[in-house]
Design a protein around this motif. Sequence first.
Motif, PDB file in Angstrom:
ATOM      1  N   PHE A   1     -85.647   0.093 -41.417  1.00  0.00           N
ATOM      2  CA  PHE A   1     -85.746   0.825 -40.155  1.00  0.00           C
ATOM      3  C   PHE A   1     -84.549   0.524 -39.248  1.00  0.00           C
ATOM      4  O   PHE A   1     -83.857   1.430 -38.774  1.00  0.00           O
ATOM      5  CB  PHE A   1     -87.072   0.446 -39.483  1.00  0.00           C
ATOM      6  N   VAL A   2     -84.278  -0.752 -39.060  1.00  0.00           N
ATOM      7  CA  VAL A   2     -83.198  -1.136 -38.148  1.00  0.00           C
ATOM      8  C   VAL A   2     -81.854  -0.634 -38.683  1.00  0.00           C
ATOM      9  O   VAL A   2     -81.013  -0.151 -37.921  1.00  0.00           O
ATOM     10  CB  VAL A   2     -83.211  -2.666 -37.927  1.00  0.00           C
TER      11      VAL A   2
ATOM     12  N   GLU B   1     -82.143   2.588 -25.130  1.00  0.00           N
ATOM     13  CA  GLU B   1     -81.345   3.783 -24.817  1.00  0.00           C
ATOM     14  C   GLU B   1     -81.649   4.927 -25.762  1.00  0.00           C
ATOM     15  O   GLU B   1     -81.575   6.101 -25.384  1.00  0.00           O
ATOM     16  CB  GLU B   1     -79.838   3.469 -24.918  1.00  0.00           C
ATOM     17  N   GLU B   2     -81.955   4.610 -27.002  1.00  0.00           N
ATOM     18  CA  GLU B   2     -82.264   5.644 -27.990  1.00  0.00           C
ATOM     19  C   GLU B   2     -83.705   6.128 -27.876  1.00  0.00           C
ATOM     20  O   GLU B   2     -84.167   6.918 -28.697  1.00  0.00           O
ATOM     21  CB  GLU B   2     -82.046   5.116 -29.420  1.00  0.00           C
ATOM     22  N   GLY B   3     -84.426   5.591 -26.901  1.00  0.00           N
ATOM     23  CA  GLY B   3     -85.827   6.002 -26.729  1.00  0.00           C
ATOM     24  C   GLY B   3     -86.759   5.398 -27.758  1.00  0.00           C
ATOM     25  O   GLY B   3     -87.822   5.938 -28.049  1.00  0.00           O
ATOM     26  N   LEU B   4     -86.360   4.256 -28.335  1.00  0.00           N
ATOM     27  CA  LEU B   4     -87.167   3.671 -29.403  1.00  0.00           C
ATOM     28  C   LEU B   4     -87.910   2.416 -28.961  1.00  0.00           C
ATOM     29  O   LEU B   4     -88.431   1.685 -29.786  1.00  0.00           O
ATOM     30  CB  LEU B   4     -86.266   3.349 -30.604  1.00  0.00           C
TER      31      LEU B   4
ATOM     32  N   ALA C   1     -77.406   3.023 -38.065  1.00  0.00           N
ATOM     33  CA  ALA C   1     -76.594   4.113 -38.618  1.00  0.00           C
ATOM     34  C   ALA C   1     -76.602   5.309 -37.657  1.00  0.00           C
ATOM     35  O   ALA C   1     -75.565   5.945 -37.443  1.00  0.00           O
ATOM     36  CB  ALA C   1     -77.118   4.515 -39.999  1.00  0.00           C
ATOM     37  N   ASP C   2     -77.742   5.586 -37.068  1.00  0.00           N
ATOM     38  CA  ASP C   2     -77.823   6.697 -36.115  1.00  0.00           C
ATOM     39  C   ASP C   2     -77.074   6.409 -34.813  1.00  0.00           C
ATOM     40  O   ASP C   2     -76.787   7.323 -34.047  1.00  0.00           O
ATOM     41  CB  ASP C   2     -79.285   7.048 -35.820  1.00  0.00           C
ATOM     42  N   MET C   3     -76.799   5.140 -34.559  1.00  0.00           N
ATOM     43  CA  MET C   3     -75.972   4.791 -33.399  1.00  0.00           C
ATOM     44  C   MET C   3     -74.493   4.857 -33.771  1.00  0.00           C
ATOM     45  O   MET C   3     -73.632   4.377 -33.023  1.00  0.00           O
ATOM     46  CB  MET C   3     -76.265   3.359 -32.933  1.00  0.00           C
ATOM     47  N   ASP C   4     -74.211   5.340 -34.981  1.00  0.00           N
ATOM     48  CA  ASP C   4     -72.833   5.451 -35.478  1.00  0.00           C
ATOM     49  C   ASP C   4     -72.150   4.102 -35.609  1.00  0.00           C
ATOM     50  O   ASP C   4     -70.933   3.997 -35.455  1.00  0.00           O
ATOM     51  CB  ASP C   4     -71.985   6.355 -34.573  1.00  0.00           C
ATOM     52  N   MET C   5     -72.926   3.076 -35.902  1.00  0.00           N
ATOM     53  CA  MET C   5     -72.311   1.768 -36.086  1.00  0.00           C
ATOM     54  C   MET C   5     -72.240   1.385 -37.555  1.00  0.00           C
ATOM     55  O   MET C   5     -71.692   0.347 -37.911  1.00  0.00           O
ATOM     56  CB  MET C   5     -73.108   0.699 -35.339  1.00  0.00           C
TER      57      MET C   5
ATOM     58  N   TYR D   1     -79.073 -14.797 -30.849  1.00  0.00           N
ATOM     59  CA  TYR D   1     -80.192 -14.010 -30.309  1.00  0.00           C
ATOM     60  C   TYR D   1     -79.785 -13.109 -29.160  1.00  0.00           C
ATOM     61  O   TYR D   1     -80.493 -12.164 -28.831  1.00  0.00           O
ATOM     62  CB  TYR D   1     -81.417 -14.867 -30.020  1.00  0.00           C
ATOM     63  N   LYS D   2     -78.594 -13.399 -28.587  1.00  0.00           N
ATOM     64  CA  LYS D   2     -78.030 -12.452 -27.635  1.00  0.00           C
ATOM     65  C   LYS D   2     -78.016 -11.030 -28.221  1.00  0.00           C
ATOM     66  O   LYS D   2     -78.263 -10.048 -27.542  1.00  0.00           O
ATOM     67  CB  LYS D   2     -76.597 -12.878 -27.295  1.00  0.00           C
ATOM     68  N   TRP D   3     -77.744 -10.964 -29.511  1.00  0.00           N
ATOM     69  CA  TRP D   3     -77.593  -9.638 -30.144  1.00  0.00           C
ATOM     70  C   TRP D   3     -78.933  -8.993 -30.434  1.00  0.00           C
ATOM     71  O   TRP D   3     -79.019  -7.773 -30.512  1.00  0.00           O
ATOM     72  CB  TRP D   3     -76.690  -9.737 -31.372  1.00  0.00           C
ATOM     73  N   ASN D   4     -79.979  -9.814 -30.565  1.00  0.00           N
ATOM     74  CA  ASN D   4     -81.320  -9.213 -30.599  1.00  0.00           C
ATOM     75  C   ASN D   4     -81.579  -8.494 -29.284  1.00  0.00           C
ATOM     76  O   ASN D   4     -82.137  -7.397 -29.244  1.00  0.00           O
ATOM     77  CB  ASN D   4     -82.406 -10.286 -30.760  1.00  0.00           C
ATOM     78  N   GLN D   5     -81.171  -9.149 -28.195  1.00  0.00           N
ATOM     79  CA  GLN D   5     -81.389  -8.581 -26.862  1.00  0.00           C
ATOM     80  C   GLN D   5     -80.519  -7.337 -26.668  1.00  0.00           C
ATOM     81  O   GLN D   5     -80.961  -6.329 -26.117  1.00  0.00           O
ATOM     82  CB  GLN D   5     -81.086  -9.642 -25.796  1.00  0.00           C
ATOM     83  N   TRP D   6     -79.313  -7.441 -27.162  1.00  0.00           N
ATOM     84  CA  TRP D   6     -78.399  -6.300 -27.073  1.00  0.00           C
ATOM     85  C   TRP D   6     -78.957  -5.107 -27.843  1.00  0.00           C
ATOM     86  O   TRP D   6     -78.957  -3.975 -27.367  1.00  0.00           O
ATOM     87  CB  TRP D   6     -77.054  -6.744 -27.637  1.00  0.00           C
ATOM     88  N   LEU D   7     -79.465  -5.401 -29.047  1.00  0.00           N
ATOM     89  CA  LEU D   7     -80.048  -4.319 -29.850  1.00  0.00           C
ATOM     90  C   LEU D   7     -81.290  -3.743 -29.177  1.00  0.00           C
ATOM     91  O   LEU D   7     -81.529  -2.540 -29.217  1.00  0.00           O
ATOM     92  CB  LEU D   7     -80.393  -4.817 -31.261  1.00  0.00           C
TER      93      LEU D   7
END
Length: 889
Positions: free
Chosen positions: A534-535, A145-148, A540-544, A133-139
């Motif tokens: 959506f995610v 940052e992406e304004g979303l 993909a838009d974060m270039d990941m 769940y750390k990565w939920n927080q990271w996301l």
Amino acid sequence: MSDDGYDHATVERRWQEAWDDASVYRTPDDVDDPTYVLGMYPYPSGQLHMGHVRNYTITDAYARYRRLRGDDVLHPMGWDAFGLPAENAAKERDSDPADWTFDCIDTMRGQMRSMGFGYDWEREIATCVPEYYKWNQWLFRRFHEEGLVEQRAADVNWCPSCETVLADEQVEGDAELCWRCDTPVEQRELEQWFLKITEYADELVDDIDRLEGWPDSVRQMQRNWIGRQPGARLEFEIDGEPVEAFTTRIDTIFGATFFALAPDHPISQAVAEEDDEVAHFIEHEADPDGDEPNGVETDLTATNPATGEEVPVFVADFVLSDVGTGALMGVPGHDDRDHAFATKMGVDIEPVIAPSEDDVPDVSEAAFTDDGVLVNSGDYSGMESEAAREQLTADIESADDHVQYRLRDWGISRQRYWGTPIPVVNCPDCGPVLVPEEDLPVELPEFVNTTGNPLDEATEWQHTTCPECGNEDAHRETDTMDTFVDSSWYFLRYVAPDLDSAPFDVDRANDWMPVDQYVGGIEHAVMHLLYSRFVTKVIADMDMLEHREPFTNLLAQGMVQLDGEAMSKSKGNTVSPQRIVEEYGADTARLFMMEAAQPERAFDWSDQGVRSTRAFLDRLYELVTEFDPDEATGEDDAVAAYVRDEADAAVAVATEEYETLTFNTALREAQGLAKTLRQYREYGDVAAGPSADGGTSVHPETFQRGLETVVTLLSPVAPHVCEELWSELGKDGFVVDAEWPAVEVDPDEAAKRRRLVENTQEDIRDIMGVAGIEDPEAIDIVVTPEWKFRALEIAVESDASNVIGEIMQVDEIREQGDAAADYGQDLQAEREALVRTLDPDSEFDALERAAWLFEREFDADVRVLPADEADADVLKRAEPGRPAIDIHE
Ligand code: ANZ
Ligand code: ZN
């Protein structure tokens, strides 16, 4: 447990251990031909139910099939481990949601293992651990940052009993009851965190067109959920003040005979202060979910910007406050709801759109809702709807193009303990501040048993310093995330589940993604799939990620029912998978489910069906274990050739069916082949007499290959018993690692051969019936002369207005004289229904190889004759695909 069958408990345990020891389900590290097969991960409720068993047997069978085809397969399993039930269970038991959850996971993992599902357990994930769940927080931070990410006050569904916010789909029925406790749901306004999925609305709709591997129904549900409607916003004037309305049909504006406002529109609210009738309606009568539109007239009028006319203003419950602007122009001539409302309220109904200018529709009884030509519309009369929409939007000063969506931003705040803490600190000076990346994860504090949100009581945990200004009076956010956040990207985590530097391994994800085959319940057709899409797009838009869609093919599995009703705990009509596994074995449970119906279809559980599936496996077990190739003495004769043809046909058809996950028909092939082999053995024994030493008179290589084929074709669905039989057949290695048999024949060709044999069999029966023959001595089966095949071929190819003329151009046919003319007439008459048959040699071969079946059934000597050896009278009756039959008593 059956008396004389195999011992499933021993067999299944043996092979589960052997597979484990050999790590056969480990995902390969180097991948050339990656296939990602995924079942929707379960909520760890503590018991595997039949729906799970069906879901995971589908993915398991497909993953095994792909592995046999030589693909590198990723087939993982994990746990959707956060959520309300664990919290409620913990409260009831006065324990901890984590303990309860991990207990459930252990139990269910054990049940899955006992089903023999071939997962790579080294990739198991559970969303409730900080490492996940750390990565939920990271996301969440990255989305911010992406304004979303946005925080705003919003009305939420509030269950006063569970003391929690509910998602719309957790509110049930017209009475709006909580899905868990049936308490009536209330509305409350709270500060909530939102992910701005609406910014992706257009791409989410547009890309649905590309999801060709998804069921149409699911694609349509996604479209409807997003609900994109191009239209216009425009203003009507009320008391000199502009009021905005949204319409998809500005072309109907000359027919707008009223204006309507939602009950909580500011003007409605203002009117209610003065007008008791309106206040009463808003308070007591308005029912947005009711079948009929209701409303109340105000003293106001609105000016139509196209006509300058004044129309009455209503407050009406079918106008929704969160759609468009909460106000609409009512056009009863051309909108069904407006029509019903106008009829009830006595408002004028005028036609302004017509199919054509001289065909103005009568709209007094029903609205005309199609596009058409404008009438009664001033200068615009005579224009087509489409063009008029453009023109009117340009001409009316306040009008602008506007696309309207039904989709709303994704509210992810939950006032609950057992979820991912939203990584925000509320500072008295700075307001809400994101927790810095290096301070992640924000871990859950210890659970406390309380009625509301346990995090509200965790005062020590809440208390923190502001990451921005160091203010020591800051407080952690106590909302946790919707568990749909966890599941919106879990499929990416499986590619490198232990990675501690990022949510997923970008390179590997690019290799494995998108998921080739996703399988799950239709209840996730909207939310889960939409959020995952959506995610994926945001990532993909974060270039990941190089992929913009997560799931290429989707299968929504059908319900498992008992007596026509979906099995469910609440109805108490469940069948326990564990009991079935104990009594009959996992293979029987799996095979029964897969053969009972196509995976998309609902099917009824049947104990009788389970028993007959088990009986089939017992017979197969016996067929294999009693066969010893060294003792088999049969020749490589026509019968053996027939059996090989059938094996080839079974492989060809089953392969096609496995490709599309149509397991029931694939399995029918394997079972049919097993039956053919049994008949072959019996036939050989009767013909030659069983040898004293227990040998049989089947051709050893043919029989061996036939059995291997049955076992391989069945192994994706019934892996344990097939593994046992594989070793009984003297094969090295595991059947789960074997090679899928090569496809040697065209499945259409094989189907024609089978149809020919079946039709011939039926014809013989019919003739015996009609002629009253009970005990035939000999049966002659006569294949048609070649010229008839030629003629049929020509008739099929030609556009067939003159079949006779065309076939008579061929010398060889013309030479047949009257016979050719007669046959030509038949072809002409049936020309719509003509299909190409086998060629004459194949037809002859197929019949000759099947002759033993006819002998067996009719207990007569059977001869298959080519045309030139046949009696002329008999020959006359023969046609391609329909040999002539001559029975001697
Ligand atoms: C005039 C009109 C004429 C409309 C006509 C439709 C047909 P549908 O109906 O699903 O396509 N609308 C606008 N705001 C609304 C609100 N807040 N609550 C309920 N309905 C609202 O959706 C678009 C139509 O819904 C809009 O187009 C509007 O009615 C209505 F022959 O405007 B229409
Ligand atoms: Zn601060």
